[in-house]
Design a protein around this motif. Structure first.
Motif, PDB file in Angstrom:
ATOM      1  N   PRO A 173      47.425   7.386  66.638  1.00  0.00           N
ATOM      2  CA  PRO A 173      47.264   5.874  65.828  1.00  0.00           C
ATOM      3  C   PRO A 173      46.740   6.125  64.823  1.00  0.00           C
ATOM      4  O   PRO A 173      47.051   5.509  63.492  1.00  0.00           O
ATOM      5  CB  PRO A 173      45.946   5.362  66.658  1.00  0.00           C
ATOM      6  N   ALA A 174      46.015   7.307  64.192  1.00  0.00           N
ATOM      7  CA  ALA A 174      45.817   7.473  62.895  1.00  0.00           C
ATOM      8  C   ALA A 174      46.751   7.851  61.910  1.00  0.00           C
ATOM      9  O   ALA A 174      46.817   7.463  60.660  1.00  0.00           O
ATOM     10  CB  ALA A 174      44.647   8.652  62.581  1.00  0.00           C
ATOM     11  N   TRP A 195      49.692   6.005  62.201  1.00  0.00           N
ATOM     12  CA  TRP A 195      50.547   5.115  62.245  1.00  0.00           C
ATOM     13  C   TRP A 195      51.093   4.509  60.764  1.00  0.00           C
ATOM     14  O   TRP A 195      52.044   4.113  60.485  1.00  0.00           O
ATOM     15  CB  TRP A 195      50.091   3.861  63.255  1.00  0.00           C
ATOM     16  N   PRO A 196      49.853   4.284  60.075  1.00  0.00           N
ATOM     17  CA  PRO A 196      49.812   3.545  58.826  1.00  0.00           C
ATOM     18  C   PRO A 196      50.820   4.357  57.885  1.00  0.00           C
ATOM     19  O   PRO A 196      51.817   3.684  57.362  1.00  0.00           O
ATOM     20  CB  PRO A 196      48.522   3.252  58.264  1.00  0.00           C
ATOM     21  N   ASP A 197      50.796   5.624  57.906  1.00  0.00           N
ATOM     22  CA  ASP A 197      51.549   6.409  57.010  1.00  0.00           C
ATOM     23  C   ASP A 197      53.115   6.597  57.458  1.00  0.00           C
ATOM     24  O   ASP A 197      53.910   6.407  56.916  1.00  0.00           O
ATOM     25  CB  ASP A 197      51.072   7.721  57.036  1.00  0.00           C
ATOM     26  N   ASN A 205      55.352   1.218  56.323  1.00  0.00           N
ATOM     27  CA  ASN A 205      55.912   0.593  55.202  1.00  0.00           C
ATOM     28  C   ASN A 205      57.318  -0.208  55.846  1.00  0.00           C
ATOM     29  O   ASN A 205      57.619  -1.438  55.585  1.00  0.00           O
ATOM     30  CB  ASN A 205      56.877   1.708  54.337  1.00  0.00           C
ATOM     31  N   TYR A 239      56.137  -3.157  57.711  1.00  0.00           N
ATOM     32  CA  TYR A 239      55.587  -4.084  56.561  1.00  0.00           C
ATOM     33  C   TYR A 239      56.800  -4.899  56.000  1.00  0.00           C
ATOM     34  O   TYR A 239      56.709  -6.125  55.954  1.00  0.00           O
ATOM     35  CB  TYR A 239      54.835  -3.529  55.417  1.00  0.00           C
ATOM     36  N   VAL A 276      51.207  -6.519  60.412  1.00  0.00           N
ATOM     37  CA  VAL A 276      50.997  -5.025  60.619  1.00  0.00           C
ATOM     38  C   VAL A 276      49.643  -4.415  61.197  1.00  0.00           C
ATOM     39  O   VAL A 276      49.714  -3.823  62.227  1.00  0.00           O
ATOM     40  CB  VAL A 276      51.542  -4.323  59.338  1.00  0.00           C
ATOM     41  N   PHE A 293      49.050  -2.714  64.894  1.00  0.00           N
ATOM     42  CA  PHE A 293      48.531  -1.515  65.234  1.00  0.00           C
ATOM     43  C   PHE A 293      47.349  -1.581  66.149  1.00  0.00           C
ATOM     44  O   PHE A 293      47.270  -0.649  67.066  1.00  0.00           O
ATOM     45  CB  PHE A 293      48.137  -0.720  63.804  1.00  0.00           C
TER      46      PHE A 293
END
Lengths: 192, 73
Positions: free
Chosen positions: A8-9, A11-13, A17, A20, A37, A41
């Motif tokens: 999970p840590a 996922w944003p990277d 994008n 989003y 978004v 997550f």
């Protein structure tokens, strides 16, 4: 290579994008897209135990995001939920488009020819205009239009999601299309 | 509204005939029938184009998300 166990840590990277952009293509508001978004997550984290490695992590996150987008439309439609008799939402009514005495198109609202329509599809400008026109629809009409023509849900699924009768649904779709056509023409489509 | 309905539901024979006849003799309605299909196609194409645009999440937003995920873990 994608690991079989989601992290999970990352996922944003890794997916932020792309998710989003997808969210933004549906809701047009950057803050709302970002929120969707983030909710995706967090829901994925909650449901991590249900993740099966045979589906890709990316696909799984997109499925969750799509559900979040549908929920967003449902909330949007419910905020402005109206009955069949009051469906105009302050927008143009049937009488603006069709003469009450014979049901024919009024002279002011009769569709003009879209001779430039085929070429228009390729134009970035058209996408922007259509988005602006969609944003101007009353919330319930905008939600129904997006669910039907962007998310491609069936009429039955939309009625179920939004708690609409089928008669109500058809009126909303009809009015959304009438208003979008008028808005597109106001912004130059059909003026050659 | 039959125009919209026919995209989702098979119309009955009578309704199909009635719609065909109506469109045959109402040039504005016939024009509108084509436009309504185009609007639906454009809506899909437009969303698809936006989904492949170059927009990205800000670093600050990604950081916020990482923090929320860490707090929820």
């Amino acid at each position: 290579m994608t690991p079989s166990t989601p992290v999970p840590a990352q996922w944003p990277d890794r997916y932020g994008n792309e998710l989003y952009r997808f969210a933004l293509s549906r809701v047009s508001d950057a803050d709302v897209a970002e929120e969707l978004v983030q909710e995706t997550f967090l829901s994925a984290l909650d449901g991590l135990a249900t993740f099966r490695a045979e589906a890709s992590e990316r696909t799984w996150l997109f499925v969750i995001l799509r559900r979040k987008i549908i929920d967003h439309y449902r909330r949007q439609a419910r905020v402005s939920h109206v009955g069949l008799d009051e469906i105009s939402d302050g927008g143009p009514s049937e009488a603006d488009y069709f003469a009450p005495e014979n049901g024919h198109w009024t002279a002011q609202q009769a569709p003009v020819s879209w001779l430039n329509a085929d070429a228009a599809l390729e134009q970035q400008e058209l996408h922007e205009i259509l988005q602006r026109c969609q944003d101007r629809l009353p919330p319930q009409q905008a939600a129904v239009f997006a669910l039907r023509f962007v998310e491609e849900l069936s009429a039955e699924e939309i009625c179920q999601e939004l708690g609409l009768s089928s008669a109500n649904y058809w009126v909303i779709v009809h009015r959304a299309k009438l208003q979008l056509r008028r808005c597109l023409e106001k912004h130059g489509l059909g003026k050659n | 509204m039959l125009l919209e309905q026919q995209a989702d539901l098979p119309l009955g024979r009578g309704q199909r005939a009635s719609l065909w006849l109506h469109l045959r003799y109402c040039p504005y309605c016939s024009r509108y029938a084509k436009q309504t299909v185009l609007i639906a196609e454009w809506a899909r194409a437009s969303a698809s184009a936006r989904a492949s645009s170059g927009m990205v999440l800000s670093d600050a937003a990604k950081q916020r998300m990482r923090e929320r995920l860490a707090a929820a873990e």
